[in-house]
Motif scaffolding. Sequence first.
Motif, PDB file in Angstrom:
ATOM      1  N   GLN A  57     -44.870  10.538  27.746  1.00 57.00           N
ATOM      2  CA  GLN A  57     -44.225  10.999  26.519  1.00 57.00           C
ATOM      3  C   GLN A  57     -44.938  12.240  26.006  1.00 57.00           C
ATOM      4  O   GLN A  57     -46.159  12.343  26.069  1.00 57.00           O
ATOM      5  CB  GLN A  57     -44.283   9.906  25.459  1.00 57.00           C
ATOM      6  N   GLY A  58     -44.150  13.170  25.448  1.00 51.64           N
ATOM      7  CA  GLY A  58     -44.706  14.348  24.782  1.00 51.64           C
ATOM      8  C   GLY A  58     -45.321  15.330  25.747  1.00 51.64           C
ATOM      9  O   GLY A  58     -44.825  15.546  26.844  1.00 51.64           O
ATOM     10  N   GLY A  59     -46.416  15.940  25.329  1.00 48.65           N
ATOM     11  CA  GLY A  59     -47.136  16.852  26.187  1.00 48.65           C
ATOM     12  C   GLY A  59     -46.797  18.305  25.981  1.00 48.65           C
ATOM     13  O   GLY A  59     -46.158  18.693  25.008  1.00 48.65           O
ATOM     14  N   ASN A  60     -47.242  19.108  26.932  1.00 45.57           N
ATOM     15  CA  ASN A  60     -47.041  20.544  26.880  1.00 45.57           C
ATOM     16  C   ASN A  60     -46.993  21.111  28.294  1.00 45.57           C
ATOM     17  O   ASN A  60     -47.491  20.505  29.243  1.00 45.57           O
ATOM     18  CB  ASN A  60     -48.138  21.208  26.048  1.00 45.57           C
ATOM     19  N   VAL A  61     -46.376  22.271  28.418  1.00 44.33           N
ATOM     20  CA  VAL A  61     -46.170  22.872  29.737  1.00 44.33           C
ATOM     21  C   VAL A  61     -47.497  23.253  30.401  1.00 44.33           C
ATOM     22  O   VAL A  61     -47.609  23.196  31.619  1.00 44.33           O
ATOM     23  CB  VAL A  61     -45.196  24.066  29.656  1.00 44.33           C
ATOM     24  N   GLY A  62     -48.511  23.608  29.609  1.00 42.03           N
ATOM     25  CA  GLY A  62     -49.809  23.954  30.190  1.00 42.03           C
ATOM     26  C   GLY A  62     -50.436  22.786  30.922  1.00 42.03           C
ATOM     27  O   GLY A  62     -50.931  22.937  32.046  1.00 42.03           O
ATOM     28  N   ASP A  63     -50.429  21.600  30.302  1.00 42.93           N
ATOM     29  CA  ASP A  63     -50.983  20.415  30.960  1.00 42.93           C
ATOM     30  C   ASP A  63     -50.144  20.016  32.168  1.00 42.93           C
ATOM     31  O   ASP A  63     -50.681  19.618  33.202  1.00 42.93           O
ATOM     32  CB  ASP A  63     -51.083  19.238  29.989  1.00 42.93           C
ATOM     33  N   LEU A  64     -48.817  20.115  32.051  1.00 36.64           N
ATOM     34  CA  LEU A  64     -47.960  19.790  33.187  1.00 36.64           C
ATOM     35  C   LEU A  64     -48.283  20.699  34.374  1.00 36.64           C
ATOM     36  O   LEU A  64     -48.441  20.231  35.497  1.00 36.64           O
ATOM     37  CB  LEU A  64     -46.483  19.912  32.814  1.00 36.64           C
ATOM     38  N   THR A  65     -48.429  21.976  34.125  1.00 34.43           N
ATOM     39  CA  THR A  65     -48.763  22.929  35.191  1.00 34.43           C
ATOM     40  C   THR A  65     -50.137  22.639  35.768  1.00 34.43           C
ATOM     41  O   THR A  65     -50.325  22.628  36.983  1.00 34.43           O
ATOM     42  CB  THR A  65     -48.703  24.369  34.652  1.00 34.43           C
ATOM     43  N   ARG A  66     -51.112  22.388  34.905  1.00 36.48           N
ATOM     44  CA  ARG A  66     -52.482  22.117  35.357  1.00 36.48           C
ATOM     45  C   ARG A  66     -52.549  20.864  36.224  1.00 36.48           C
ATOM     46  O   ARG A  66     -53.213  20.837  37.263  1.00 36.48           O
ATOM     47  CB  ARG A  66     -53.405  21.958  34.142  1.00 36.48           C
ATOM     48  N   LEU A  67     -51.847  19.806  35.819  1.00 33.40           N
ATOM     49  CA  LEU A  67     -51.914  18.535  36.548  1.00 33.40           C
ATOM     50  C   LEU A  67     -51.050  18.518  37.806  1.00 33.40           C
ATOM     51  O   LEU A  67     -51.343  17.781  38.744  1.00 33.40           O
ATOM     52  CB  LEU A  67     -51.496  17.383  35.632  1.00 33.40           C
ATOM     53  N   SER A  68     -49.988  19.301  37.825  1.00 31.79           N
ATOM     54  CA  SER A  68     -49.045  19.230  38.938  1.00 31.79           C
ATOM     55  C   SER A  68     -49.072  20.446  39.851  1.00 31.79           C
ATOM     56  O   SER A  68     -48.675  20.357  41.007  1.00 31.79           O
ATOM     57  CB  SER A  68     -47.617  19.066  38.405  1.00 31.79           C
ATOM     58  N   GLY A  69     -49.474  21.585  39.317  1.00 32.00           N
ATOM     59  CA  GLY A  69     -49.456  22.812  40.098  1.00 32.00           C
ATOM     60  C   GLY A  69     -48.078  23.443  40.199  1.00 32.00           C
ATOM     61  O   GLY A  69     -47.886  24.396  40.929  1.00 32.00           O
ATOM     62  N   ILE A  70     -47.110  22.912  39.469  1.00 28.85           N
ATOM     63  CA  ILE A  70     -45.756  23.461  39.530  1.00 28.85           C
ATOM     64  C   ILE A  70     -45.457  24.279  38.282  1.00 28.85           C
ATOM     65  O   ILE A  70     -46.019  24.046  37.221  1.00 28.85           O
ATOM     66  CB  ILE A  70     -44.697  22.368  39.697  1.00 28.85           C
ATOM     67  N   THR A  71     -44.564  25.243  38.441  1.00 29.81           N
ATOM     68  CA  THR A  71     -44.154  26.084  37.320  1.00 29.81           C
ATOM     69  C   THR A  71     -42.699  26.485  37.495  1.00 29.81           C
ATOM     70  O   THR A  71     -42.083  26.220  38.525  1.00 29.81           O
ATOM     71  CB  THR A  71     -44.989  27.374  37.249  1.00 29.81           C
ATOM     72  N   GLY A  72     -42.172  27.139  36.489  1.00 28.01           N
ATOM     73  CA  GLY A  72     -40.866  27.791  36.564  1.00 28.01           C
ATOM     74  C   GLY A  72     -39.730  26.944  37.070  1.00 28.01           C
ATOM     75  O   GLY A  72     -39.384  25.931  36.476  1.00 28.01           O
ATOM     76  N   ASP A  73     -39.118  27.352  38.189  1.00 30.51           N
ATOM     77  CA  ASP A  73     -37.916  26.715  38.717  1.00 30.51           C
ATOM     78  C   ASP A  73     -38.116  25.269  39.146  1.00 30.51           C
ATOM     79  O   ASP A  73     -37.145  24.559  39.374  1.00 30.51           O
ATOM     80  CB  ASP A  73     -37.356  27.508  39.892  1.00 30.51           C
ATOM     81  N   ASP A  74     -39.345  24.821  39.282  1.00 25.75           N
ATOM     82  CA  ASP A  74     -39.592  23.438  39.676  1.00 25.75           C
ATOM     83  C   ASP A  74     -39.581  22.478  38.487  1.00 25.75           C
ATOM     84  O   ASP A  74     -39.744  21.284  38.661  1.00 25.75           O
ATOM     85  CB  ASP A  74     -40.923  23.315  40.413  1.00 25.75           C
ATOM     86  N   VAL A  75     -39.410  23.002  37.267  1.00 25.26           N
ATOM     87  CA  VAL A  75     -39.355  22.168  36.066  1.00 25.26           C
ATOM     88  C   VAL A  75     -37.934  22.211  35.522  1.00 25.26           C
ATOM     89  O   VAL A  75     -37.380  23.273  35.285  1.00 25.26           O
ATOM     90  CB  VAL A  75     -40.337  22.669  34.985  1.00 25.26           C
ATOM     91  N   LEU A  76     -37.331  21.050  35.356  1.00 25.61           N
ATOM     92  CA  LEU A  76     -35.981  20.935  34.802  1.00 25.61           C
ATOM     93  C   LEU A  76     -36.076  20.246  33.453  1.00 25.61           C
ATOM     94  O   LEU A  76     -36.567  19.123  33.359  1.00 25.61           O
ATOM     95  CB  LEU A  76     -35.086  20.126  35.738  1.00 25.61           C
ATOM     96  N   TYR A  77     -35.602  20.918  32.415  1.00 27.30           N
ATOM     97  CA  TYR A  77     -35.590  20.374  31.061  1.00 27.30           C
ATOM     98  C   TYR A  77     -34.165  20.068  30.715  1.00 27.30           C
ATOM     99  O   TYR A  77     -33.310  20.939  30.785  1.00 27.30           O
ATOM    100  CB  TYR A  77     -36.165  21.403  30.089  1.00 27.30           C
ATOM    101  N   PHE A  78     -33.853  18.813  30.350  1.00 33.76           N
ATOM    102  CA  PHE A  78     -32.473  18.479  30.000  1.00 33.76           C
ATOM    103  C   PHE A  78     -32.422  17.463  28.874  1.00 33.76           C
ATOM    104  O   PHE A  78     -33.423  16.938  28.462  1.00 33.76           O
ATOM    105  CB  PHE A  78     -31.671  18.020  31.218  1.00 33.76           C
ATOM    106  N   CYS A  79     -31.199  17.244  28.364  1.00 34.44           N
ATOM    107  CA  CYS A  79     -30.909  16.304  27.268  1.00 34.44           C
ATOM    108  C   CYS A  79     -31.261  16.868  25.911  1.00 34.44           C
ATOM    109  O   CYS A  79     -31.686  16.141  25.016  1.00 34.44           O
ATOM    110  CB  CYS A  79     -31.593  14.949  27.476  1.00 34.44           C
ATOM    111  N   ASP A  80     -31.067  18.161  25.714  1.00 34.72           N
ATOM    112  CA  ASP A  80     -31.257  18.751  24.387  1.00 34.72           C
ATOM    113  C   ASP A  80     -30.177  18.283  23.425  1.00 34.72           C
ATOM    114  O   ASP A  80     -29.057  18.000  23.824  1.00 34.72           O
ATOM    115  CB  ASP A  80     -31.188  20.271  24.467  1.00 34.72           C
ATOM    116  N   HIS A  81     -30.519  18.270  22.163  1.00 29.63           N
ATOM    117  CA  HIS A  81     -29.563  18.020  21.095  1.00 29.63           C
ATOM    118  C   HIS A  81     -29.097  19.354  20.536  1.00 29.63           C
ATOM    119  O   HIS A  81     -29.847  20.313  20.545  1.00 29.63           O
ATOM    120  CB  HIS A  81     -30.225  17.248  19.941  1.00 29.63           C
ATOM    121  N   ILE A  82     -27.889  19.391  19.988  1.00 28.29           N
ATOM    122  CA  ILE A  82     -27.451  20.579  19.286  1.00 28.29           C
ATOM    123  C   ILE A  82     -27.558  20.387  17.784  1.00 28.29           C
ATOM    124  O   ILE A  82     -27.239  21.260  17.010  1.00 28.29           O
ATOM    125  CB  ILE A  82     -26.000  20.965  19.676  1.00 28.29           C
ATOM    126  N   TYR A  83     -28.011  19.220  17.365  1.00 31.42           N
ATOM    127  CA  TYR A  83     -28.152  18.934  15.930  1.00 31.42           C
ATOM    128  C   TYR A  83     -29.570  18.511  15.616  1.00 31.42           C
ATOM    129  O   TYR A  83     -30.351  18.217  16.437  1.00 31.42           O
ATOM    130  CB  TYR A  83     -27.160  17.862  15.484  1.00 31.42           C
TER     131      TYR A  83
END
Length: 83
Positions: A57-83
């Motif tokens: 849960q939660g987190g930040n892109v810096g930690d995700l990159t540091r722990l996984s070594g992946i960036t950019g196109d390898d990260v998919l963000y979905f399920c945004d709300h418009i409200y």
Amino acid sequence: MTNRICTRPTGRVPTTNIHSAKKPNFFSSEEPLLRVSEEGDVIDEPVSELQRGTVIQGGNVGDLTRLSGITGDDVLYFCDHIY
């Protein structure tokens, strides 16, 4: 509905699911990645390793990159709300 980030398996890193990532804060904050137990309780200890099948849960892109070594196109963000 929950914001969710998934990473593609690259051979080095297992697929990871992060819930309640809270865009746009995920891309600009230093909130820790926190593990969620099988019962749904948040474990208040920052994640130090990504493992297949673990819910985070939660987190930040810096930690995700540091722990996984992946960036950019390898990260998919979905399920945004418009409200």
